[in-house]
Structure formats: C-alpha cells, structure tokens
Design a protein around this motif. Structure first.
Motif, mmCIF file in Angstrom:
data_model
loop_
_atom_site.group_PDB
_atom_site.id
_atom_site.type_symbol
_atom_site.label_atom_id
_atom_site.label_comp_id
_atom_site.label_asym_id
_atom_site.label_seq_id
_atom_site.Cartn_x
_atom_site.Cartn_y
_atom_site.Cartn_z
ATOM 1 N N UNK A 151 16.477 -14.308 18.233
ATOM 2 C CA UNK A 151 16.693 -12.825 18.216
ATOM 3 C C UNK A 151 16.398 -12.528 16.958
ATOM 4 N N UNK A 152 15.986 -11.037 16.951
ATOM 5 C CA UNK A 152 15.490 -10.594 15.589
ATOM 6 C C UNK A 152 16.696 -10.150 14.934
ATOM 7 N N UNK A 153 16.868 -10.739 13.884
ATOM 8 C CA UNK A 153 17.858 -10.452 12.997
ATOM 9 C C UNK A 153 17.426 -9.577 11.640
ATOM 10 N N UNK A 154 16.347 -9.226 11.872
ATOM 11 C CA UNK A 154 15.662 -8.520 10.608
ATOM 12 C C UNK A 154 16.377 -7.442 10.439
ATOM 13 N N UNK A 155 16.738 -6.551 11.246
ATOM 14 C CA UNK A 155 17.342 -5.340 11.158
ATOM 15 C C UNK A 155 18.729 -5.387 11.649
ATOM 16 N N UNK A 156 19.713 -4.944 10.322
ATOM 17 C CA UNK A 156 21.119 -4.916 10.787
ATOM 18 C C UNK A 156 21.489 -3.661 11.160
ATOM 19 N N UNK A 157 21.246 -3.169 12.196
ATOM 20 C CA UNK A 157 21.912 -1.710 12.582
ATOM 21 C C UNK A 157 23.002 -1.724 13.658
ATOM 22 N N UNK A 158 23.932 -0.954 13.414
ATOM 23 C CA UNK A 158 24.943 -0.764 14.508
ATOM 24 C C UNK A 158 24.594 0.104 15.659
ATOM 25 N N UNK A 159 23.914 0.788 15.643
ATOM 26 C CA UNK A 159 23.552 1.910 16.541
ATOM 27 C C UNK A 159 23.323 1.071 17.885
ATOM 28 N N UNK A 160 24.081 1.585 18.856
ATOM 29 C CA UNK A 160 23.913 0.565 20.136
ATOM 30 C C UNK A 160 22.577 0.730 20.993
ATOM 31 N N UNK A 161 22.191 1.994 20.665
ATOM 32 C CA UNK A 161 20.759 2.053 21.564
ATOM 33 C C UNK A 161 19.616 1.104 20.941
ATOM 34 N N UNK A 162 19.473 0.984 19.697
ATOM 35 C CA UNK A 162 18.651 0.107 18.999
ATOM 36 C C UNK A 162 19.259 -1.341 19.324
ATOM 37 N N UNK A 163 20.192 -1.478 19.614
ATOM 38 C CA UNK A 163 20.853 -2.967 19.879
ATOM 39 C C UNK A 163 20.309 -3.086 21.239
ATOM 40 N N UNK A 164 20.240 -2.013 22.203
ATOM 41 C CA UNK A 164 19.714 -2.337 23.351
ATOM 42 C C UNK A 164 18.399 -2.602 23.302
ATOM 43 N N UNK A 165 17.674 -1.622 22.580
ATOM 44 C CA UNK A 165 16.273 -1.963 22.457
ATOM 45 C C UNK A 165 15.825 -3.367 22.153
ATOM 46 N N UNK A 166 16.679 -3.569 20.983
ATOM 47 C CA UNK A 166 16.419 -5.410 20.585
ATOM 48 C C UNK A 166 16.489 -6.207 21.601
ATOM 49 N N UNK A 167 17.661 -5.902 22.358
ATOM 50 C CA UNK A 167 18.090 -6.801 23.510
ATOM 51 C C UNK A 167 16.906 -6.920 24.376
ATOM 52 N N UNK A 168 16.296 -5.848 24.873
ATOM 53 C CA UNK A 168 14.968 -5.830 25.599
ATOM 54 C C UNK A 168 13.902 -6.492 25.055
ATOM 55 N N UNK A 169 13.605 -6.281 23.565
ATOM 56 C CA UNK A 169 12.756 -7.046 22.893
ATOM 57 C C UNK A 169 12.992 -8.653 23.004
#
Ligand SMILES: [Zn+2]
Length: 117
Positions: free
Chosen positions: A39-57
């Motif tokens: 999992x990409x842990x380089x970005x530490x954002x709490x924004x749920x949208x980008x979390x979803x993006x990261x999950x798709x990634x």
C-alpha cells in the motif's frame, strides 16, 4: 534446432526486468513465495476521497503484481527446465516450438498451431 543459450539469455533478461518492475510496486512474501503490492504510505491524508483513490490504486497494483508475478514464475520455471529434453516442446503436439515464438514469449509452452489450446 533451438539456440538454448540465446533463449536462456532472453529469459534472464526478462526475469531481471520483471523483478525490477515487481520491486517497484511490491515485495516478495517469503511465506508464500508470491509477490504482493505494498500500500502507498507516502501520502498521509485523511481525506476519504483520496483514501478511496489510493485503495483503487492499490487494487490495480495488486492485480498487476499478481500478473507479473505469475509471468515471472513461468519464466523461472522455463529457466529451470531449459536443459531438459522437454524444453521448448509444444505441450499439445510435442513438436519443437518455433524460434520466433520462443523469442516473443520465452516461456511459451505450445507451438503456434496450438497457441490457444
Ligand atoms: Zn503444437
């Protein structure tokens, strides 16, 4: 007659490329011997949208990692079998696989005629 030395070189080249690619997006699980995406842990954002993006990634990388890992294991298998009599023989008809097909896909297990079997 197939040039096994040449095929071996092609296989080793592709193996190195695959390992490099796999290392860039995942790691080898020593327990299963399979490659897994990390999992990409380089970005530490709490924004749920980008979390979803990261999950798709991550899902995408996971499936790529699986595909590449499967390809790598078939190449490693070919390298292991390269000195056996059955190497580069079609699994269906037992004839020698065409050199240009072996070059395109060094891990090929069937001749052109039985490509889709
Ligand atoms: Zn065949």
């Amino acid at each position: 007659m197939l040039d096994k030395k040449q095929i071996k070189e092609e296989l080793e080249k592709e193996r190195d490329l695959l390992v490099e690619e796999l290392k860039s997006m995942g790691k080898l699980n020593p327990q299963t011997g399979e490659w897994e995406a990390i999992p990409d842990s380089s970005e530490q954002e709490s924004d749920p949208n980008s979390a979803a993006d990261r999950f798709e990634d991550y899902e995408e990388r996971s499936s790529m990692t699986r595909d590449l890992g499967a390809r790598l294991s078939s190449i490693l298998n070919s390298l292991k079998n390269i000195n056996k009599g059955s190497f580069a023989k079609c699994e269906v008809c037992g004839k020698e696989i065409e050199i240009d097909r072996m070059k395109a896909n060094p891990a090929a297990k069937t001749c052109k005629k039985h490509l889709n079997n």
